[in-house]
Design a protein around this motif. Structure first.
Motif, mmCIF file in Angstrom:
data_model
loop_
_atom_site.group_PDB
_atom_site.id
_atom_site.type_symbol
_atom_site.label_atom_id
_atom_site.label_comp_id
_atom_site.label_asym_id
_atom_site.label_seq_id
_atom_site.Cartn_x
_atom_site.Cartn_y
_atom_site.Cartn_z
ATOM 1 N N UNK A 185 0.772 -1.232 0.000
ATOM 2 C CA UNK A 185 0.000 0.000 0.000
ATOM 3 C C UNK A 185 0.801 1.280 0.000
ATOM 4 N N UNK A 186 2.121 1.209 -0.014
ATOM 5 C CA UNK A 186 2.948 2.412 -0.089
ATOM 6 C C UNK A 186 4.151 2.141 -0.978
ATOM 7 N N UNK A 187 4.886 3.180 -1.266
ATOM 8 C CA UNK A 187 6.074 3.040 -2.109
ATOM 9 C C UNK A 187 7.299 3.049 -1.204
ATOM 10 N N UNK A 188 8.095 1.986 -1.250
ATOM 11 C CA UNK A 188 9.234 1.853 -0.350
ATOM 12 C C UNK A 188 10.521 1.706 -1.149
ATOM 13 N N UNK A 189 11.615 2.057 -0.501
ATOM 14 C CA UNK A 189 12.932 1.858 -1.101
ATOM 15 C C UNK A 189 13.366 0.415 -0.859
ATOM 16 N N UNK A 190 13.813 -0.241 -1.914
ATOM 17 C CA UNK A 190 14.296 -1.618 -1.810
ATOM 18 C C UNK A 190 15.818 -1.580 -1.748
ATOM 19 N N UNK A 191 16.374 -2.036 -0.641
ATOM 20 C CA UNK A 191 17.817 -1.986 -0.426
ATOM 21 C C UNK A 191 18.518 -3.281 -0.830
ATOM 22 N N UNK A 192 17.780 -4.383 -0.744
ATOM 23 C CA UNK A 192 18.379 -5.668 -1.118
ATOM 24 C C UNK A 192 17.269 -6.650 -1.443
ATOM 25 N N UNK A 193 17.566 -7.583 -2.324
ATOM 26 C CA UNK A 193 16.585 -8.599 -2.667
ATOM 27 C C UNK A 193 17.239 -9.707 -3.467
ATOM 28 N N UNK A 194 16.404 -10.580 -4.015
ATOM 29 C CA UNK A 194 16.933 -11.710 -4.784
ATOM 30 C C UNK A 194 15.935 -12.096 -5.865
ATOM 31 N N UNK A 195 16.430 -12.806 -6.865
ATOM 32 C CA UNK A 195 15.584 -13.322 -7.935
ATOM 33 C C UNK A 195 15.261 -14.777 -7.637
ATOM 34 N N UNK A 196 13.973 -15.099 -7.652
ATOM 35 C CA UNK A 196 13.526 -16.482 -7.503
ATOM 36 C C UNK A 196 12.702 -16.838 -8.727
ATOM 37 N N UNK A 197 13.282 -17.622 -9.611
ATOM 38 C CA UNK A 197 12.581 -17.961 -10.840
ATOM 39 C C UNK A 197 12.334 -16.724 -11.675
ATOM 40 N N UNK A 198 11.045 -16.413 -11.911
ATOM 41 C CA UNK A 198 10.717 -15.243 -12.722
ATOM 42 C C UNK A 198 10.225 -14.073 -11.881
ATOM 43 N N UNK A 199 10.438 -14.105 -10.568
ATOM 44 C CA UNK A 199 9.986 -12.990 -9.742
ATOM 45 C C UNK A 199 11.109 -12.468 -8.860
ATOM 46 N N UNK A 200 10.980 -11.186 -8.505
ATOM 47 C CA UNK A 200 11.956 -10.534 -7.633
ATOM 48 C C UNK A 200 11.401 -10.492 -6.217
ATOM 49 N N UNK A 201 12.211 -10.897 -5.244
ATOM 50 C CA UNK A 201 11.777 -10.974 -3.849
ATOM 51 C C UNK A 201 12.586 -9.982 -3.012
ATOM 52 N N UNK A 202 11.967 -8.897 -2.521
ATOM 53 C CA UNK A 202 12.691 -7.966 -1.644
ATOM 54 C C UNK A 202 13.087 -8.640 -0.327
ATOM 55 N N UNK A 204 15.295 -6.483 2.091
ATOM 56 C CA UNK A 204 15.423 -5.342 3.002
ATOM 57 C C UNK A 204 14.781 -4.138 2.331
ATOM 58 N N UNK A 205 13.799 -3.514 3.002
ATOM 59 C CA UNK A 205 13.117 -2.343 2.451
ATOM 60 C C UNK A 205 13.125 -1.224 3.486
ATOM 61 N N UNK A 206 12.832 -0.014 3.008
ATOM 62 C CA UNK A 206 12.789 1.147 3.894
ATOM 63 C C UNK A 206 11.632 2.044 3.477
ATOM 64 N N UNK A 207 10.656 2.214 4.365
ATOM 65 C CA UNK A 207 9.526 3.092 4.099
ATOM 66 C C UNK A 207 9.959 4.546 4.262
ATOM 67 N N UNK A 208 9.253 5.495 3.632
ATOM 68 C CA UNK A 208 9.598 6.912 3.782
ATOM 69 C C UNK A 208 9.638 7.322 5.255
ATOM 70 N N UNK A 209 10.750 7.898 5.674
ATOM 71 C CA UNK A 209 10.896 8.343 7.052
ATOM 72 C C UNK A 209 11.186 7.243 8.048
ATOM 73 N N UNK A 210 11.258 6.002 7.579
ATOM 74 C CA UNK A 210 11.490 4.882 8.485
ATOM 75 C C UNK A 210 12.905 4.341 8.402
ATOM 76 N N UNK A 211 13.123 3.254 9.107
ATOM 77 C CA UNK A 211 14.422 2.595 9.101
ATOM 78 C C UNK A 211 14.359 1.345 8.232
ATOM 79 N N UNK A 212 15.507 0.888 7.738
ATOM 80 C CA UNK A 212 15.506 -0.356 6.973
ATOM 81 C C UNK A 212 14.969 -1.512 7.815
ATOM 82 N N UNK A 213 14.177 -2.381 7.178
ATOM 83 C CA UNK A 213 13.671 -3.552 7.894
ATOM 84 C C UNK A 213 13.729 -4.767 6.983
ATOM 85 N N UNK A 214 13.948 -5.903 7.593
ATOM 86 C CA UNK A 214 14.053 -7.156 6.857
ATOM 87 C C UNK A 214 12.658 -7.692 6.589
#
Length: 218
Positions: A185-202, A204-214
């Motif tokens: 429901x919001x737009x977040x910064x993706x700091x790290x992720x991986x590719x699984x088959x044909x999809x991308x799996x985030x 570590x993300x960071x919401x606006x004004x928040x801290x990075x979370x796993x």
């Protein structure tokens, strides 16, 4: 003499010196920080220093002819790609974006065009030591590709992109401009992720004004 950019506002707008200025101070080297290297006063300061050789590394400004002509041994540029591939300001990011399997560093003689001059293709220390005996090779200009400056908009992605392209952009755009994706429901910064088959799996993300979370999943 070490020539670098002026101190700029950094974390919490605190005026921060470039890392090379700090290193030069520790070594007792004089530092010159002109706002614009092509200003006549800056050119005259360099002329007075009478350099035998100038080495440019990620300086961030175009070096004018008036400076290129100063040192009798020319001006060398250390460029972070295997020229003529990825000429420009962001070669590492563009190599990752393109999925290049390998890249490297080129030592070249500078001319007035962008990353255009003859290639010496040696380690920097060896290049300087052997400068008089090296035979510069012209680049194959027909094979040149460009690596322009990155924009903030380039990191605003949608899930419809192929997973491997999202992955390359996440890796290429660190630390700036970063990648954002719609997430719960919001737009977040993706700091790290991986590719699984044909999809991308985030991971570590960071919401606006928040801290990075796993996280795990999409």
């Amino acid at each position: 003499m070490v020539v670098t950019q002026p101190d700029r506002p950094g974390h919490r707008l605190k005026l921060t010196p470039p890392a090379v200025k700090v290193a030069a101070g520790e070594l007792g080297l004089p530092v010159f920080q002109p706002e614009r290297i092509r200003e006549p006063s800056a050119v005259e300061r360099l002329r007075a220093a009478a350099p035998e050789l100038i080495v440019v590394v990620a300086y961030g400004q175009i070096i004018p002819r008036s400076i290129l002509e100063l040192p009798p041994n020319g001006v060398l540029n250390v460029h972070a790609s295997l020229l003529p591939r990825w000429r420009g300001a962001a070669p590492v990011a563009h190599a990752i974006l393109a999925g290049d399997e390998f890249t490297g560093v080129t030592i070249m003689q500078m001319d007035e065009q962008l990353d255009h001059g003859p290639v010496l293709a040696k380690l920097l220390v060896e290049t300087i030591a052997q400068l008089e005996s090296l035979d510069p090779r012209e680049q194959d200009h027909a094979q040149a590709t460009l690596a322009p400056k990155l924009s903030r908009e380039a990191g605003e992605l949608e899930w419809g992109l192929p997973a491997d392209e999202i992955d390359r952009r996440v890796r290429a755009f660190q630390p700036w401009p970063g990648v954002t994706l719609p997430w719960q429901g919001e737009r977040v910064k993706v700091l790290r992720g991986r590719v699984e088959g044909d999809r991308y799996v985030p991971e570590v993300v960071q919401a606006p004004g928040g801290r990075p979370r796993v996280v795990d999943g999409r």
